[in-house]
Design a protein around this motif. Structure first.
Motif, PDB file in Angstrom:
ATOM      1  N   HIS A  59      -8.262   4.615 -18.492  1.00 38.77           N
ATOM      2  CA  HIS A  59      -9.460   3.988 -17.918  1.00 38.77           C
ATOM      3  C   HIS A  59      -9.075   3.227 -16.653  1.00 38.77           C
ATOM      4  N   VAL A  60      -9.787   3.498 -15.559  1.00 37.70           N
ATOM      5  CA  VAL A  60      -9.503   2.836 -14.297  1.00 37.70           C
ATOM      6  C   VAL A  60     -10.079   1.419 -14.343  1.00 37.70           C
ATOM      7  N   LEU A  61      -9.211   0.432 -14.160  1.00 31.67           N
ATOM      8  CA  LEU A  61      -9.605  -0.979 -14.210  1.00 31.67           C
ATOM      9  C   LEU A  61      -9.612  -1.636 -12.837  1.00 31.67           C
ATOM     10  N   GLY A  62      -8.992  -0.981 -11.859  1.00 31.65           N
ATOM     11  CA  GLY A  62      -8.933  -1.560 -10.526  1.00 31.65           C
ATOM     12  C   GLY A  62      -8.515  -0.527  -9.509  1.00 31.65           C
ATOM     13  N   THR A  63      -8.694  -0.894  -8.256  1.00 31.18           N
ATOM     14  CA  THR A  63      -8.311  -0.014  -7.161  1.00 31.18           C
ATOM     15  C   THR A  63      -7.942  -0.864  -5.953  1.00 31.18           C
ATOM     16  N   TYR A  64      -7.077  -0.307  -5.131  1.00 26.49           N
ATOM     17  CA  TYR A  64      -6.773  -0.972  -3.859  1.00 26.49           C
ATOM     18  C   TYR A  64      -6.419   0.066  -2.818  1.00 26.49           C
ATOM     19  N   TYR A  65      -6.552  -0.344  -1.555  1.00 28.30           N
ATOM     20  CA  TYR A  65      -6.071   0.482  -0.454  1.00 28.30           C
ATOM     21  C   TYR A  65      -5.032  -0.307   0.327  1.00 28.30           C
ATOM     22  N   LEU A  66      -4.151   0.431   0.961  1.00 26.38           N
ATOM     23  CA  LEU A  66      -3.079  -0.117   1.792  1.00 26.38           C
ATOM     24  C   LEU A  66      -3.131   0.631   3.115  1.00 26.38           C
ATOM     25  N   ARG A  67      -3.098  -0.107   4.208  1.00 31.07           N
ATOM     26  CA  ARG A  67      -3.137   0.517   5.532  1.00 31.07           C
ATOM     27  C   ARG A  67      -2.477  -0.412   6.551  1.00 31.07           C
ATOM     28  N   ALA A  68      -2.170   0.144   7.710  1.00 32.79           N
ATOM     29  CA  ALA A  68      -1.692  -0.688   8.811  1.00 32.79           C
ATOM     30  C   ALA A  68      -2.845  -1.574   9.256  1.00 32.79           C
ATOM     31  N   ASN A  69      -2.554  -2.833   9.511  1.00 28.64           N
ATOM     32  CA  ASN A  69      -3.587  -3.771   9.934  1.00 28.64           C
ATOM     33  C   ASN A  69      -4.025  -3.507  11.368  1.00 28.64           C
ATOM     34  N   GLN A  70      -3.067  -3.133  12.199  1.00 29.99           N
ATOM     35  CA  GLN A  70      -3.332  -2.839  13.615  1.00 29.99           C
ATOM     36  C   GLN A  70      -2.501  -1.620  14.000  1.00 29.99           C
ATOM     37  N   ARG A  71      -2.723  -1.173  15.206  1.00 30.15           N
ATOM     38  CA  ARG A  71      -1.929  -0.062  15.731  1.00 30.15           C
ATOM     39  C   ARG A  71      -0.884  -0.610  16.694  1.00 30.15           C
ATOM     40  N   GLY A  72      -0.038   0.269  17.187  1.00 30.53           N
ATOM     41  CA  GLY A  72       0.932  -0.100  18.216  1.00 30.53           C
ATOM     42  C   GLY A  72       1.828  -1.240  17.787  1.00 30.53           C
ATOM     43  N   GLY A  73       1.880  -2.283  18.631  1.00 32.18           N
ATOM     44  CA  GLY A  73       2.767  -3.412  18.400  1.00 32.18           C
ATOM     45  C   GLY A  73       2.470  -4.218  17.150  1.00 32.18           C
ATOM     46  N   GLY A  74       1.321  -4.006  16.526  1.00 30.02           N
ATOM     47  CA  GLY A  74       0.981  -4.715  15.288  1.00 30.02           C
ATOM     48  C   GLY A  74       1.068  -3.841  14.052  1.00 30.02           C
ATOM     49  N   SER A  75       1.582  -2.625  14.214  1.00 32.64           N
ATOM     50  CA  SER A  75       1.568  -1.672  13.101  1.00 32.64           C
ATOM     51  C   SER A  75       2.592  -1.970  12.011  1.00 32.64           C
ATOM     52  N   HIS A  76       3.419  -2.974  12.204  1.00 32.43           N
ATOM     53  CA  HIS A  76       4.390  -3.352  11.170  1.00 32.43           C
ATOM     54  C   HIS A  76       3.788  -4.329  10.152  1.00 32.43           C
ATOM     55  N   VAL A  77       2.536  -4.726  10.364  1.00 32.47           N
ATOM     56  CA  VAL A  77       1.812  -5.601   9.439  1.00 32.47           C
ATOM     57  C   VAL A  77       0.744  -4.752   8.753  1.00 32.47           C
ATOM     58  N   CYS A  78       0.691  -4.836   7.439  1.00 30.14           N
ATOM     59  CA  CYS A  78      -0.302  -4.052   6.705  1.00 30.14           C
ATOM     60  C   CYS A  78      -1.452  -4.931   6.232  1.00 30.14           C
ATOM     61  N   ASN A  79      -2.460  -4.263   5.734  1.00 32.48           N
ATOM     62  CA  ASN A  79      -3.669  -4.887   5.223  1.00 32.48           C
ATOM     63  C   ASN A  79      -4.037  -4.163   3.939  1.00 32.48           C
ATOM     64  N   CYS A  80      -4.642  -4.875   3.015  1.00 29.53           N
ATOM     65  CA  CYS A  80      -5.077  -4.262   1.758  1.00 29.53           C
ATOM     66  C   CYS A  80      -6.455  -4.780   1.390  1.00 29.53           C
ATOM     67  N   GLY A  81      -7.152  -4.010   0.590  1.00 31.81           N
ATOM     68  CA  GLY A  81      -8.378  -4.447  -0.062  1.00 31.81           C
ATOM     69  C   GLY A  81      -8.238  -4.139  -1.539  1.00 31.81           C
ATOM     70  N   TYR A  82      -8.651  -5.070  -2.372  1.00 35.76           N
ATOM     71  CA  TYR A  82      -8.480  -4.934  -3.820  1.00 35.76           C
ATOM     72  C   TYR A  82      -9.816  -5.121  -4.525  1.00 35.76           C
ATOM     73  N   MET A  83      -9.975  -4.413  -5.622  1.00 39.67           N
ATOM     74  CA  MET A  83     -11.151  -4.618  -6.446  1.00 39.67           C
ATOM     75  C   MET A  83     -10.814  -4.335  -7.901  1.00 39.67           C
ATOM     76  N   THR A  84     -11.284  -5.210  -8.760  1.00 36.76           N
ATOM     77  CA  THR A  84     -11.078  -5.078 -10.203  1.00 36.76           C
ATOM     78  C   THR A  84     -12.433  -4.877 -10.869  1.00 36.76           C
ATOM     79  N   ALA A  85     -12.482  -4.014 -11.855  1.00 38.42           N
ATOM     80  CA  ALA A  85     -13.711  -3.819 -12.629  1.00 38.42           C
ATOM     81  C   ALA A  85     -14.110  -5.137 -13.276  1.00 38.42           C
TER      82      ALA A  85
END
Length: 161
Positions: A59-85
């Protein structure tokens, strides 16, 4: 036991069941409360997002995404969004997903994680992120229009990896 794995298109229905009530409530994400299923899942599975699900006994209880926060010179910092049922809140799902995302981010070569817009009234999330060494590095005054509390601050939170 909670298992976190990469999401597939087969998980879309389960993910939508988690996303819909949160988006409809309009209390934590800057998306329209009348967002359609297709728009919501396109947002969650946007190009560049790595999407994961947290499941227990199939049973899926949560989900998240992971991505680069910015492009180019900021691409070494990531961003996530999380959600729990809703029925799984308070069981450590978000904490486990965040720890997993930090590990995944490190493996992908990210050096830091930044949350761009944490609604200040989302006190559980703020407290959780702080317990995982995220610092509030910025406050955007009255940047979010909460459906019941009016204009509230949004926080920028950051943690080195």
């Amino acid at each position: 036991m909670l298992n976190i794995r990469s999401a597939s298109s087969n998980d879309t229905d389960d993910i939508w069941r988690i996303l819909e009530p949160v988006f409809r409530a309009g209390e934590t994400y800057t998306l329209p409360t009348d967002i359609t299923r297709d728009e919501a899942t396109a947002y969650w599975f946007a190009a560049g997002n790595r999407v994961f699900v947290a499941e227990e006994d199939g049973h899926v209880l949560g989900t998240y995404y992971l991505r680069a926060n910015q492009r180019g010179g900021g691409s070494h910092v990531c961003n996530c969004g999380y959600m729990t049922a809703a029925h799984a809140t308070g069981r450590g799902v978000a904490r486990t997903m965040c720890l997993h995302s930090m590990e995944q981010a490190r493996k992908a070569g990210f050096r830091a994680m930044q949350f761009n817009f944490v609604v200040s009234t989302n006190e559980r999330a703020v407290k959780l992120w702080q317990s995982l060494n995220f610092e509030i590095v910025g406050r955007l005054q009255a940047a979010f229009q909460h459906p019941s509390q009016g204009f509230v601050d949004a926080l920028v939170m950051f943690a080195p990896l």
